[in-house]
Design an enzyme around this catalytic site. Structure first.
Site, mmCIF file in Angstrom:
data_model
loop_
_atom_site.group_PDB
_atom_site.id
_atom_site.type_symbol
_atom_site.label_atom_id
_atom_site.label_comp_id
_atom_site.label_asym_id
_atom_site.label_seq_id
_atom_site.Cartn_x
_atom_site.Cartn_y
_atom_site.Cartn_z
ATOM 1 N N ASP A 133 33.648 38.447 44.243
ATOM 2 C CA ASP A 133 34.951 37.957 44.752
ATOM 3 C C ASP A 133 34.821 36.641 45.487
ATOM 4 O O ASP A 133 33.530 36.630 46.395
ATOM 5 C CB ASP A 133 35.821 38.874 45.497
ATOM 6 C CG ASP A 133 36.451 39.943 44.727
ATOM 7 O OD1 ASP A 133 36.743 39.666 43.383
ATOM 8 O OD2 ASP A 133 36.714 40.817 45.356
ATOM 9 N N ASP A 147 40.573 38.619 38.670
ATOM 10 C CA ASP A 147 41.984 39.025 39.459
ATOM 11 C C ASP A 147 43.227 38.140 38.925
ATOM 12 O O ASP A 147 44.456 38.535 39.298
ATOM 13 C CB ASP A 147 42.050 39.073 40.859
ATOM 14 C CG ASP A 147 40.509 40.020 41.375
ATOM 15 O OD1 ASP A 147 40.434 41.227 40.596
ATOM 16 O OD2 ASP A 147 39.865 39.700 42.256
#
Length: 176
Positions: A133, A147
């Protein structure tokens, strides 16, 4: 004879929608994986990079859990759930006949497979890999392109459901 033409038209629509969903899925997956490779290469060992002040930054995080880092201790279970989710989405993609549904399912496929690839191929090992991330907003968990794909797909699916549109292009009775 009209029934044969209608069936042929439905089959063509189904193939086009399936193809669109798969293209969206593959492109989304490619963008996700490319951005993760770049993030790891450029952000490892660095302080957060401010793009829009402290409002939008690049910050490398390796997430062993699911959304909001929940379930970090059960990464293999999350991986198995992601594999099942991928199979279910592919099964739906093969039946889709509506363009917006195809885009939504393609985005969902990109997101689920993007994070699944990390869980399968990244350290510490298969089914235990940590998701990369790197997008950071204030008061929000760090996230990635996969995401984003999952969330945009979710919004599209909710809109389609509220509008009464089925994956095959028909409408629910209440919306006719």
């Amino acid at each position: 004879m009209p029934d044969l033409q209608a069936a042929r038209g439905a089959s063509l629509t189904s193939r086009r929608s399936t193809r669109l969903a798969l293209v969206v899925g593959v492109v989304g997956l490619a963008v996700d994986q490319l951005t993760k490779v770049l993030a790891v290469r450029e952000l490892t060992g660095r302080e957060p990079v401010e793009l829009v002040g402290s409002w939008f930054r690049l910050l490398l995080v390796r997430n062993p859990g699911a959304a909001f880092s929940a379930g970090a201790s059960v990464t293999p279970v999350i991986s198995v759930v992601a594999i099942v989710a991928t199979v279910v989405v592919v099964w739906q993609v093969l039946k889709v006949r509506h363009t917006a549904w195809a885009v939504a399912l393609g985005l969902l496929l990109a997101g689920v497979t993007g994070n699944l690839v990390d869980r399968l191929l990244r350290p510490p090992g298969p089914l235990r890999g940590h998701v990369v991330d790197f997008f950071a907003l204030p008061n929000w968990p760090v996230f990635n392109v996969a995401d984003i794909c999952i969330n945009v797909a979710g919004v599209l699916l909710v809109v389609l459901l509220f509008r009464g549109i089925n994956p095959d292009g028909t409408r629910h009775e209440a919306h006719r």
